[in-house]
Design an enzyme around this catalytic site. Sequence first.
Site: not given
Length: 531
Positions: A341-342
């Site tokens: 989840e970057v």
Amino acid sequence: MRLPPRLPVLRMLPLVAALLVPAPITAAVAQGAAPRHAIIPAPNRIEFARSGTFTITDSTPVFIAADADDDTERVGRQLATMLGPGATRAARRLPEAVRAPAGAIRLVRDERFEDAGAEGYVLDVRTDGVTIRAREAAGLFYGVQTLRQLLPWSIEHRAALARRLVLPVGEVVDVPRFAWRGAMLDVARHFLPPADVKRYLDVMALYKLNMLHLHLADDQGWRLEILSRPNLTRHGASTQVGGGAGGFYTQAEYRDLVAYAAARHIMIVPEIDMPGHTNAALASYPELTCDGVAPPLYTGIRVGFSAMCPSKESTYKFVEDVVLELAELTPGPYLHLGGDEVEKLTRAEYLGFIERVEKIVRAQGKNMIGWGEIAPANLDPSTIVQHWRSDARASRDSAHLHAERGGSVIMSPGNRTYLDMKYDSTTVLGLRWAGLISVQHAYSWEPSTFLPRVPADKVIGVEAPLWAETLEKRADYEYLAFPRLIAIAELGWSRANVRGWDGFRARLGEHGPRLQALGVNFYRSPEIPWK
Ligand code: ACM
């Protein structure tokens, strides 16, 4: 008859060969008949005699070999202590050539069980004695867990006097399906004290789970003491979701957890999530941000907003410092570095970061694990990808890229294994972004075919994460984990031919009094015929 793949090839012992007749009992359980046993996970093969019992008294001796090693000695002590009332009891040593007296339980390490792997065992209950055989201490430990579940739940009331402990005569031949049978605790969103982690480990051991992944750092908190970076815990551990006091494990507490888990044949896999999910680290060490400014601590539940600066050497110096201490604290081969989840980095920045971090981990002699997003990086095949997205997004998943280069995959699909999803629309705790997950839904899927583009032989197992945005105390964690983690445990251990929802729910119903005796705050799902 044909053996299912990976059953021990039982060429070595006539005793074991005799067990290879068809086993109608297990099949009947799988089809929903009333269970004659309630063992979870379902063993590969179990047979009962038509009659006969073995009775355990306070004076039933447990024997190990005269030259047994420390690990075997520990399993012997665990068994003797479980059977006797009161204080810890030791097993007795007996030369292998000497027959055990009638009425004894014997633990035997047998090198000839090579095909049973480190975790397989044979449990043989006769009227005049009980034997558990295994190649390794882990197999003996699992044989003891099966014996425990064949005994009435009163065994779990340690202080009860004159319990009537009777085993049916029969034989169990058992080997796990998957090497990776895991659970994950998020101790970052809310801190979970060591005593509560130990309780979780206790229940995991009863169901033959062997990996506990600890999610030790996230935006809301850093939970492991790092001696070279003291501000991570001085500042970064000082709060949690909702603004509570937070907390962290000292290195001594962490080592104690690792040892406690190892005594239950569970490996701890530490995760420090990066480059995203790092606000607590950025707040503690501003050189990790591109502008050098420390953000404030964060106590909400949004994701995706934080990232370490991928273009600064100070970032990689930090990663090296942390990985060095993490490797030193970790006897097992795995370090989990997150990677999920970057949203704040370009694709090239993200992939370059992951590749560099993998080198840092490998330089410490460890194998890296990362969430599904890392698969497109140019990874070493020794790295493991943990798939976490659900069916709907599986087409976007790239775990197959890692399988194609020979790498392994752990299955944690969100819509089946995320224990923080609500059971149904009435569940108060938990979230619902990956869907509602009933016990049946958690149980009824097949890990080896879930991702069509990942071949079955690249799937090394299953893991059920428990994210803790909405969880404050042990009772909350237990309510969401149990019984769904028990369903995942059966997926991890039992072959498809001995599994089945009707049989599982009937067996699980028998575990109600046992879980209650253990003080587990499990959810009494209406799907299950609880006793
Ligand atoms: C995850 O749920 N972001 C791994």
